[in-house]
Design a protein around this motif. Structure first.
Motif, PDB file in Angstrom:
ATOM      1  N   SER A  58     124.831  17.397  60.081  1.00  0.00           N
ATOM      2  CA  SER A  58     125.207  16.076  59.606  1.00  0.00           C
ATOM      3  C   SER A  58     126.276  15.577  60.552  1.00  0.00           C
ATOM      4  CB  SER A  58     125.757  16.148  58.188  1.00  0.00           C
ATOM      5  OG  SER A  58     126.583  15.016  57.943  1.00  0.00           O
ATOM      6  N   ARG A  59     126.042  14.403  61.121  1.00  0.00           N
ATOM      7  CA  ARG A  59     126.984  13.863  62.093  1.00  0.00           C
ATOM      8  C   ARG A  59     128.329  13.578  61.429  1.00  0.00           C
ATOM      9  NH1 ARG A  59     126.243   8.617  64.690  1.00  0.00           N
ATOM     10  NH2 ARG A  59     124.792   8.363  62.978  1.00  0.00           N
ATOM     11  N   HIS A  60     128.257  13.113  60.174  1.00  0.00           N
ATOM     12  CA  HIS A  60     129.474  12.610  59.542  1.00  0.00           C
ATOM     13  C   HIS A  60     130.156  13.612  58.606  1.00  0.00           C
ATOM     14  CE1 HIS A  60     128.224   8.946  61.286  1.00  0.00           C
ATOM     15  NE2 HIS A  60     127.205   8.776  60.480  1.00  0.00           N
ATOM     16  N   ALA A  61     129.372  14.500  58.031  1.00  0.00           N
ATOM     17  CA  ALA A  61     129.935  15.343  56.973  1.00  0.00           C
ATOM     18  C   ALA A  61     129.734  16.826  57.288  1.00  0.00           C
ATOM     19  CB  ALA A  61     129.299  14.989  55.627  1.00  0.00           C
ATOM     20  N   ARG A  97     130.873  19.388  56.038  1.00  0.00           N
ATOM     21  CA  ARG A  97     130.739  20.237  54.871  1.00  0.00           C
ATOM     22  C   ARG A  97     129.273  20.614  54.630  1.00  0.00           C
ATOM     23  NH1 ARG A  97     133.861  20.585  50.163  1.00  0.00           N
ATOM     24  NH2 ARG A  97     135.514  20.638  51.705  1.00  0.00           N
ATOM     25  N   ILE A  98     128.360  19.702  54.991  1.00  0.00           N
ATOM     26  CA  ILE A  98     126.930  19.934  54.729  1.00  0.00           C
ATOM     27  C   ILE A  98     126.396  21.164  55.474  1.00  0.00           C
ATOM     28  CG2 ILE A  98     124.608  18.972  55.035  1.00  0.00           C
ATOM     29  CD1 ILE A  98     125.802  16.222  54.289  1.00  0.00           C
ATOM     30  N   SER A 126     130.406  20.070  45.860  1.00  0.00           N
ATOM     31  CA  SER A 126     129.737  20.272  47.151  1.00  0.00           C
ATOM     32  C   SER A 126     128.335  20.827  46.948  1.00  0.00           C
ATOM     33  CB  SER A 126     130.544  21.229  48.027  1.00  0.00           C
ATOM     34  OG  SER A 126     131.811  20.695  48.302  1.00  0.00           O
ATOM     35  N   VAL A 183     126.326  20.381  44.391  1.00  0.00           N
ATOM     36  CA  VAL A 183     125.445  19.316  43.887  1.00  0.00           C
ATOM     37  C   VAL A 183     125.046  18.382  45.035  1.00  0.00           C
ATOM     38  CG1 VAL A 183     125.322  17.267  42.416  1.00  0.00           C
ATOM     39  CG2 VAL A 183     126.304  19.379  41.516  1.00  0.00           C
ATOM     40  N   LEU A 184     126.035  17.914  45.783  1.00  0.00           N
ATOM     41  CA  LEU A 184     125.760  16.877  46.789  1.00  0.00           C
ATOM     42  C   LEU A 184     125.038  17.426  48.018  1.00  0.00           C
ATOM     43  CD1 LEU A 184     129.070  14.832  46.511  1.00  0.00           C
ATOM     44  CD2 LEU A 184     126.835  14.308  45.515  1.00  0.00           C
ATOM     45  N   VAL A 185     125.395  18.617  48.457  1.00  0.00           N
ATOM     46  CA  VAL A 185     124.683  19.199  49.591  1.00  0.00           C
ATOM     47  C   VAL A 185     123.238  19.514  49.176  1.00  0.00           C
ATOM     48  CG1 VAL A 185     124.564  21.143  51.210  1.00  0.00           C
ATOM     49  CG2 VAL A 185     126.771  20.081  50.709  1.00  0.00           C
ATOM     50  N   ASP A 189     121.516  17.743  47.076  1.00  0.00           N
ATOM     51  CA  ASP A 189     120.848  16.437  47.144  1.00  0.00           C
ATOM     52  C   ASP A 189     120.483  16.086  48.584  1.00  0.00           C
ATOM     53  OD1 ASP A 189     121.132  16.190  44.451  1.00  0.00           O
ATOM     54  OD2 ASP A 189     122.752  14.717  44.514  1.00  0.00           O
ATOM     55  N   TYR A 190     121.409  16.372  49.490  1.00  0.00           N
ATOM     56  CA  TYR A 190     121.164  16.084  50.895  1.00  0.00           C
ATOM     57  C   TYR A 190     119.942  16.872  51.393  1.00  0.00           C
ATOM     58  CZ  TYR A 190     122.127  15.523  55.901  1.00  0.00           C
ATOM     59  OH  TYR A 190     122.040  15.217  57.241  1.00  0.00           O
ATOM     60  N   ARG A 214     116.490  15.570  52.915  1.00  0.00           N
ATOM     61  CA  ARG A 214     116.035  16.056  54.212  1.00  0.00           C
ATOM     62  C   ARG A 214     114.616  16.620  54.115  1.00  0.00           C
ATOM     63  NH1 ARG A 214     118.041  14.168  58.670  1.00  0.00           N
ATOM     64  NH2 ARG A 214     119.798  15.311  59.515  1.00  0.00           N
TER      65      ARG A 214
END
Lengths: 333, 333
Positions: free
Chosen positions: A35-38, A40-41, A116, A118-120, A122-123, A127
């Motif tokens: 992930s360019r921006h995050a 944490r992912i 993290s 939950v959201l990762v 989702d990512y 993807r």
């Protein structure tokens, strides 16, 4: 059926046979978890992806496609898709189960936080849909989006049925199809579809994945009451402590006398567990032979998976898939 | 720009104009949120879907398609897709933010539990992918799966940037594009694509959705410091208490003297908040005029959205979309 040298590691041998494909799948997974921006992912994803998972599901997709003689590269996209869906599911499962361990290491929700995970997750779901879209094949997208829905539905069903002693073996099978077998069968099915297999072949691949997944999950349930912590990468009795109605318990509840019924009501339904309860639970399972009965079910599913392969092209891949079905249950045989 | 009778409710007028489509979208949402096996799913979903949300995002998809003269029915599938993605995001957001209110009612994670919110959200994500697959249009699937990834990435970015005073307006914009604008722009863009719009038209619809989404989010940030609880459906100061670096605060940090900087470090970075801190925060925002500055930004984005419409067919829909851009910011104008 004993584990001997030849069948000991059909998974490793399958991975070795398909090493070129699996290398490409690994590269895809690594590229797409960036992930360019995050940052944490990829941190969270790498923790799971590199934790020594066997890449069983993507291997099934690759094997299914190659078994039918596929020569393109879209099966690699689908294999990465399947692994991303699996990883996303693990991240969310650990939040739902409040797990502290996964694959023998601290779980992501413990190392980072539930947010993290939950959201990762989702990512990675998103993807996975990007990846499958790149194949341009509508049918595989239908299969994989349906599988994702069945998985989530199975998880919700497990959540609501979890502490209900009325849970039957039929409901158990529905939950297992959702939480495990749906992704196994989708993995083999899309491999067949992308290879342009006939309806009979695609159906056979689906049936194999379905049976393998169910056998796999029953074995997992058995090991939770009979395995060693170092072997299963989690603690013996976790399912009992989490009040999960797994197959050995469902069978024991069906055979319970009044005393035992009261015990299951207190420990599973009400969640009032005391020192020594896990031992007593295991004694009850032993008395009714429900671990053995569950083992017999797992063996029957493995046999069903093996026989589903009959209509598929003979050769090394088919032989290894058959051995894999045996190997999955060999852990408890 | 004041709110007068004519522009007061462009959203309602747009909904009335497109009532037939929106009725079909509603029916789709209701059918697809069902689950044969897990009644918890429609329970949780209905709680959100029926909470009087304005269906703004599906309306944008329908309006974009109709604006370009689309006569099919696939835009309804896409509108339902967009609403499902939105609802799934809300469910997961409330878990991440540990919210207690949503749309003026207790949030799902409070009424049921975090587990249900996570898993029902996953189910709705999967359902959304099933819905978009039914259009058979690869390009809309690419757009919507990309948008889903950008949304999740934005949420993770917000999580990690949340308490970091170095967050710039540029990072803020990235977060906002992720958490809000990506779904707005995808909603309008897929409406244009399914209608077979030209590249210029599709781009204009994307730009409109993007600008509308950014304006919408900035307004939301402003209201969190200046609105009334009954108007905004949540409590004034929630963002401050959750230590979120929203636009008014980012602008104030950039203009802070040493004393103020220490205040922001204590309250936002360290999360050490005391009685009276919210009042002091609001006083600092007032002193530097950053609410006004954020308002000016919102108005500029609304104007940009309006002007993006210039290359699209004239008519009632275009006029209402233009009024909608003004209306979104009228809440703070």
């Amino acid at each position: 059926m004993g584990v001997n040298e030849t069948v000991a590691k059909p998974l490793d041998r399958l991975a070795a046979l398909l090493a070129e494909d699996m290398g490409a799948v690994d590269a895809l997974i690594r590229t797409r978890m960036e992930s360019r921006h995050a940052p944490r992912i990829p941190e969270v994803t790498a923790h799971l992806v590199e934790a020594g998972g066997k890449r069983l599901r993507p291997l099934l997709t690759i094997a299914a496609a190659r078994l039918l003689g596929y020569r393109g590269a879209h099966h690699q996209l689908l294999a990465a898709t399947v692994e991303f869906i699996h990883t996303a599911t693990l991240l969310h499962d650990d939040v739902v189960d409040e797990s502290r361990q996964r694959r023998g290491r601290p779980s992501a929700n413990l190392l980072w936080d539930n947010k993290s995970s939950v959201l990762v997750g989702d990512y990675l779901f998103a993807r996975s849909f990007q990846l499958m879209t790149e194949t341009g094949n509508m049918r595989v997208m239908g299969i994989l989006s349906n599988a994702s829905a069945v998985i989530a539905e199975g998880e919700v069903l497990q959540l609501t049925a979890a502490q209900d002693l009325r849970t039957t073996e039929e409901i158990y099978l529905q939950v297992v199809r959702g939480k495990t077998a749906a992704l196994f069968s989708a993995a083999t099915e899309v491999g067949g579809v992308i290879a342009g297999g006939t309806d009979v072949q695609v159906r056979a691949l689906y049936d194999y994945g379905d049976a393998l997944g169910i056998a796999f999950q029953i074995v997992d349930d058995i090991l939770d009451y009979s395995g060693a912590t170092e072997t299963i990468g989690k603690n013996v009795g976790d399912d009992f402590r989490e009040r999960k109605l797994t197959l050995p318990v469902i069978k024991a509840v069906a055979r319970a006398d009044a005393d035992e019924r009261a015990f299951w009501q207190r420990t599973i339904e009400k969640g009032d567990q005391q020192e020594g309860d896990l031992d007593r639970a295991m004694a009850i399972l032993g008395r009714h032979g429900t671990i053995d009965a569950a083992r017999a079910d797992a063996l029957a599913w493995a046999a069903r998976g093996r026989s589903a392969l009959a209509s598929l092209p003979e050769g090394e891949i088919r032989e290894l898939l058959a051995e894999l079905a045996d190997f999955v249950v060999a852990r408890v045989a």
